[in-house]
Design a protein around this motif. Structure first.
Motif, PDB file in Angstrom:
ATOM      1  N   ILE A  84       3.105   3.278  -5.082  1.00 41.52           N
ATOM      2  CA  ILE A  84       3.351   1.856  -4.813  1.00 41.52           C
ATOM      3  C   ILE A  84       2.031   1.140  -4.536  1.00 41.52           C
ATOM      4  O   ILE A  84       1.775   0.054  -5.053  1.00 41.52           O
ATOM      5  CB  ILE A  84       4.363   1.700  -3.657  1.00 41.52           C
ATOM      6  CG1 ILE A  84       5.745   2.122  -4.170  1.00 41.52           C
ATOM      7  CG2 ILE A  84       4.383   0.268  -3.125  1.00 41.52           C
ATOM      8  CD1 ILE A  84       6.749   2.430  -3.098  1.00 41.52           C
ATOM      9  N   TYR A  87       0.250   0.653  -7.771  1.00 41.08           N
ATOM     10  CA  TYR A  87       0.920  -0.412  -8.531  1.00 41.08           C
ATOM     11  C   TYR A  87       0.398  -1.784  -8.100  1.00 41.08           C
ATOM     12  O   TYR A  87       0.054  -2.627  -8.927  1.00 41.08           O
ATOM     13  CB  TYR A  87       2.427  -0.292  -8.286  1.00 41.08           C
ATOM     14  CG  TYR A  87       3.283  -1.372  -8.892  1.00 41.08           C
ATOM     15  CD1 TYR A  87       3.599  -1.344 -10.246  1.00 41.08           C
ATOM     16  CD2 TYR A  87       3.819  -2.393  -8.108  1.00 41.08           C
ATOM     17  CE1 TYR A  87       4.415  -2.319 -10.806  1.00 41.08           C
ATOM     18  CE2 TYR A  87       4.635  -3.362  -8.659  1.00 41.08           C
ATOM     19  CZ  TYR A  87       4.934  -3.321 -10.008  1.00 41.08           C
ATOM     20  OH  TYR A  87       5.742  -4.293 -10.551  1.00 41.08           O
ATOM     21  N   VAL A 130       8.241   1.922 -10.375  1.00 34.98           N
ATOM     22  CA  VAL A 130       8.271   1.527  -8.969  1.00 34.98           C
ATOM     23  C   VAL A 130       9.627   1.893  -8.361  1.00 34.98           C
ATOM     24  O   VAL A 130       9.701   2.392  -7.241  1.00 34.98           O
ATOM     25  CB  VAL A 130       8.008   0.015  -8.802  1.00 34.98           C
ATOM     26  CG1 VAL A 130       8.139  -0.403  -7.355  1.00 34.98           C
ATOM     27  CG2 VAL A 130       6.622  -0.310  -9.297  1.00 34.98           C
ATOM     28  N   ALA A 146      12.071  -3.344  -5.704  1.00 34.13           N
ATOM     29  CA  ALA A 146      11.036  -3.405  -6.748  1.00 34.13           C
ATOM     30  C   ALA A 146      10.782  -4.845  -7.181  1.00 34.13           C
ATOM     31  O   ALA A 146       9.636  -5.257  -7.361  1.00 34.13           O
ATOM     32  CB  ALA A 146      11.455  -2.550  -7.947  1.00 34.13           C
TER      33      ALA A 146
END
Length: 185
Positions: A84, A87, A130, A146
């Motif tokens: 995460i 990301y 995700v 998400a």
């Protein structure tokens, strides 16, 4: 001849990226493309039938490259939290990149259904990764989380692009912190 056409097309796309990142979609006009590339306006029409066609091709070329970079950063992360964080960080690291800027400048309203579908598919792949990381954290509503997480990223992107009062690094850290605290629920 075909090689020359490919080069011209590439030059037009590059000019389109610059125009979009400098002035948003209003700046992307055929006269401006002609001026940037030194081509006659009529020549621009030989490559693209409309602004929408330019935008569509840019999205088809640039979005997957950008998505692949985010995906690669997530793949090397070894925990759901690290995925995460990767990301969020990778997307924000790409903010200054003209390819990313150009894609961000394009609003969904300017794309035809086919182009929107291509972007949705590329974006869907990222969101799916995700969702998987959020499931790994035992999140009750991973899909919703998400989408909200992407909202935090989008807000940080806009903040950095606007040249907000905060230094970009602080915006990145705040977004990462908010994302990680938020996803822990």
């Amino acid at each position: 001849m075909a090689e020359h056409r490919t080069m011209q097309r590439g030059a037009l796309l590059d000019a389109a990226r610059s125009l979009l990142s400098e002035g948003g979609t209003e700046a992307l006009t055929f006269p401006a493309l002609a001026e940037r590339t030194g081509l006659a306006r009529s020549s621009v029409y030989e490559y693209f039938r409309s602004r929408a066609a330019v935008v569509e091709e840019l999205c088809a070329v640039d979005f997957p490259v950008w998505a692949a970079e985010v995906e690669a950063a997530m793949e090397v992360a070894d925990t759901p939290e690290a995925k995460i964080e990767a990301y969020v960080r990778r997307q924000l690291a790409l903010v200054g990149d003209r390819r990313h800027r150009a894609v961000v400048a394009i609003s969904a309203g300017e794309l035809d259904a086919g182009a929107r579908e291509k972007i949705r598919a590329a974006h869907g792949g990222l969101i799916a990764m995700v969702v998987e990381a959020l499931e790994g954290l035992g999140h009750e509503q991973p899909r919703l989380a998400a989408m909200l997480l992407q909202g935090v990223v989008d807000a940080a992107v806009r903040r950095i692009e606007l040249g907000a009062a905060e230094e970009p690094g602080r915006i990145v850290e705040a977004a990462v912190s908010m994302a990680l605290r938020g996803v822990r629920g």
